[in-house]
Scaffold this motif. Sequence first.
Motif, PDB file in Angstrom:
ATOM      1  N   UNK A 240      14.045  -9.170  -6.692  1.00 31.85           N
ATOM      2  CA  UNK A 240      13.192  -8.980  -5.519  1.00 31.85           C
ATOM      3  C   UNK A 240      11.761  -9.256  -5.973  1.00 31.85           C
ATOM      4  N   UNK A 241      11.280 -10.446  -5.653  1.00 32.43           N
ATOM      5  CA  UNK A 241       9.954 -10.851  -6.113  1.00 32.43           C
ATOM      6  C   UNK A 241       9.137 -11.379  -4.935  1.00 32.43           C
ATOM      7  N   UNK A 242       8.028 -10.748  -4.691  1.00 26.66           N
ATOM      8  CA  UNK A 242       7.131 -11.180  -3.631  1.00 26.66           C
ATOM      9  C   UNK A 242       5.771 -10.540  -3.902  1.00 26.66           C
ATOM     10  N   UNK A 243       4.736 -11.351  -3.944  1.00 23.58           N
ATOM     11  CA  UNK A 243       3.398 -10.845  -4.266  1.00 23.58           C
ATOM     12  C   UNK A 243       2.880  -9.851  -3.238  1.00 23.58           C
ATOM     13  N   UNK A 244       3.514  -9.804  -2.069  1.00 25.93           N
ATOM     14  CA  UNK A 244       3.043  -8.892  -1.020  1.00 25.93           C
ATOM     15  C   UNK A 244       3.548  -7.464  -1.203  1.00 25.93           C
ATOM     16  N   UNK A 245       4.528  -7.243  -2.076  1.00 20.76           N
ATOM     17  CA  UNK A 245       5.162  -5.937  -2.223  1.00 20.76           C
ATOM     18  C   UNK A 245       4.276  -4.979  -3.016  1.00 20.76           C
ATOM     19  N   UNK A 246       4.144  -3.763  -2.490  1.00 20.19           N
ATOM     20  CA  UNK A 246       3.472  -2.677  -3.198  1.00 20.19           C
ATOM     21  C   UNK A 246       4.375  -1.453  -3.116  1.00 20.19           C
ATOM     22  N   UNK A 247       4.788  -0.925  -4.248  1.00 21.88           N
ATOM     23  CA  UNK A 247       5.606   0.283  -4.276  1.00 21.88           C
ATOM     24  C   UNK A 247       4.668   1.471  -4.446  1.00 21.88           C
ATOM     25  N   UNK A 248       4.653   2.359  -3.460  1.00 21.92           N
ATOM     26  CA  UNK A 248       3.706   3.471  -3.457  1.00 21.92           C
ATOM     27  C   UNK A 248       4.451   4.787  -3.223  1.00 21.92           C
ATOM     28  N   UNK A 249       3.763   5.885  -3.455  1.00 23.63           N
ATOM     29  CA  UNK A 249       4.364   7.206  -3.274  1.00 23.63           C
ATOM     30  C   UNK A 249       4.467   7.551  -1.795  1.00 23.63           C
ATOM     31  N   UNK A 250       5.623   8.087  -1.413  1.00 22.75           N
ATOM     32  CA  UNK A 250       5.784   8.614  -0.068  1.00 22.75           C
ATOM     33  C   UNK A 250       5.207  10.016   0.009  1.00 22.75           C
ATOM     34  N   UNK A 251       5.554  10.735   1.064  1.00 24.16           N
ATOM     35  CA  UNK A 251       5.055  12.092   1.231  1.00 24.16           C
ATOM     36  C   UNK A 251       6.189  13.065   1.474  1.00 24.16           C
ATOM     37  N   UNK A 252       5.814  14.319   1.631  1.00 25.19           N
ATOM     38  CA  UNK A 252       6.818  15.367   1.847  1.00 25.19           C
ATOM     39  C   UNK A 252       7.537  15.179   3.166  1.00 25.19           C
ATOM     40  N   UNK A 253       6.795  14.826   4.213  1.00 23.94           N
ATOM     41  CA  UNK A 253       7.356  14.596   5.541  1.00 23.94           C
ATOM     42  C   UNK A 253       7.051  13.169   5.967  1.00 23.94           C
ATOM     43  N   UNK A 254       7.686  12.737   7.071  1.00 24.21           N
ATOM     44  CA  UNK A 254       7.527  11.354   7.527  1.00 24.21           C
ATOM     45  C   UNK A 254       6.061  11.003   7.818  1.00 24.21           C
ATOM     46  N   UNK A 255       5.367  11.896   8.501  1.00 25.60           N
ATOM     47  CA  UNK A 255       3.966  11.618   8.819  1.00 25.60           C
ATOM     48  C   UNK A 255       3.110  11.533   7.554  1.00 25.60           C
ATOM     49  N   UNK A 256       3.448  12.335   6.536  1.00 26.30           N
ATOM     50  CA  UNK A 256       2.732  12.259   5.263  1.00 26.30           C
ATOM     51  C   UNK A 256       2.952  10.898   4.612  1.00 26.30           C
ATOM     52  N   UNK A 257       4.184  10.388   4.721  1.00 27.77           N
ATOM     53  CA  UNK A 257       4.504   9.087   4.146  1.00 27.77           C
ATOM     54  C   UNK A 257       3.714   7.985   4.831  1.00 27.77           C
ATOM     55  N   UNK A 258       3.615   8.076   6.152  1.00 26.68           N
ATOM     56  CA  UNK A 258       2.812   7.098   6.894  1.00 26.68           C
ATOM     57  C   UNK A 258       1.347   7.198   6.495  1.00 26.68           C
ATOM     58  N   UNK A 259       0.839   8.430   6.413  1.00 24.21           N
ATOM     59  CA  UNK A 259      -0.570   8.610   6.076  1.00 24.21           C
ATOM     60  C   UNK A 259      -0.880   8.127   4.667  1.00 24.21           C
ATOM     61  N   UNK A 260       0.054   8.313   3.737  1.00 26.67           N
ATOM     62  CA  UNK A 260      -0.157   7.806   2.378  1.00 26.67           C
ATOM     63  C   UNK A 260      -0.290   6.284   2.377  1.00 26.67           C
ATOM     64  N   UNK A 261       0.500   5.628   3.216  1.00 29.99           N
ATOM     65  CA  UNK A 261       0.402   4.166   3.317  1.00 29.99           C
ATOM     66  C   UNK A 261      -0.946   3.754   3.902  1.00 29.99           C
ATOM     67  N   UNK A 262      -1.371   4.470   4.936  1.00 28.53           N
ATOM     68  CA  UNK A 262      -2.676   4.170   5.539  1.00 28.53           C
ATOM     69  C   UNK A 262      -3.798   4.384   4.529  1.00 28.53           C
TER      70      UNK A 262
END
Length: 238
Positions: A70-92
């Motif tokens: 799986x190779x693509x320069x656009x991919x960034x693996x980042x930490x999620x959060x405790x809840x779904x909204x936390x995961x979204x906010x971490x991405x933002x």
Amino acid sequence: MLYAQIMAGGIGKRMGNVPLPKQFLMLGSKPIIIHTIEKFILNDQFDMILVSIPESWIDYTNEIFEKYKVKDDRIRVIAGGKERNDTIQNAINYIEKNIGLNDDDWIVAHDAVRPFITKKIIDENIKAASNFEAVDTVVPAFDTIVRGDGTEVSEIPVRDEMYQGQTPQSFKIKAFQDGFSALSDEQKAILSDTAKIILLSGKKVGMVAGELSNIKITTPYDLRIANAILLTGHTAGE
């Protein structure tokens, strides 16, 4: 800019006694998450593909991405959060820190454990973004929906007006931030549906058609169904 977010921040407690979070379990010859991200890689409309993972599993994710090429320069693996909204906010937060936010930025957020996502569903989400502040992927509810407290029925809505939500759920980042900040602490604790958060803020949420095969693999039974779908000739991610 247009961002994809693969939501894999959970550990999958409902999957039972398994050695890995459910997104890493094998589906056919590859882990579930590999099937899912391959479809997003094929879509050239995304400026970045964020993969939100439990922090302790980030290294493992990078290892299996390398293993399955799986190779693509656009991919960034980042930490999620405790809840779904936390995961979204971490991405933002990641976007804001590394790129900067613009009023017209959108995220197409998809569950990592829905490996049968199709190009059509993704494209329809992106297309609908021009008319709404958020977009929900849905399929008609074929069973009658009953509202109640587990003991007594309080309402039976008209089935023709009922739909079952899937993902992707796509949204303008600014609309999510405005809607989430307007919630009370109690609402923030119980509301995890992005479309509902934006709807409560008075903004319009569009609907696009999902597919019955776009299942979410949550339990061992779901995984058996997904493998059965593969055996019938439906390639995960097509």
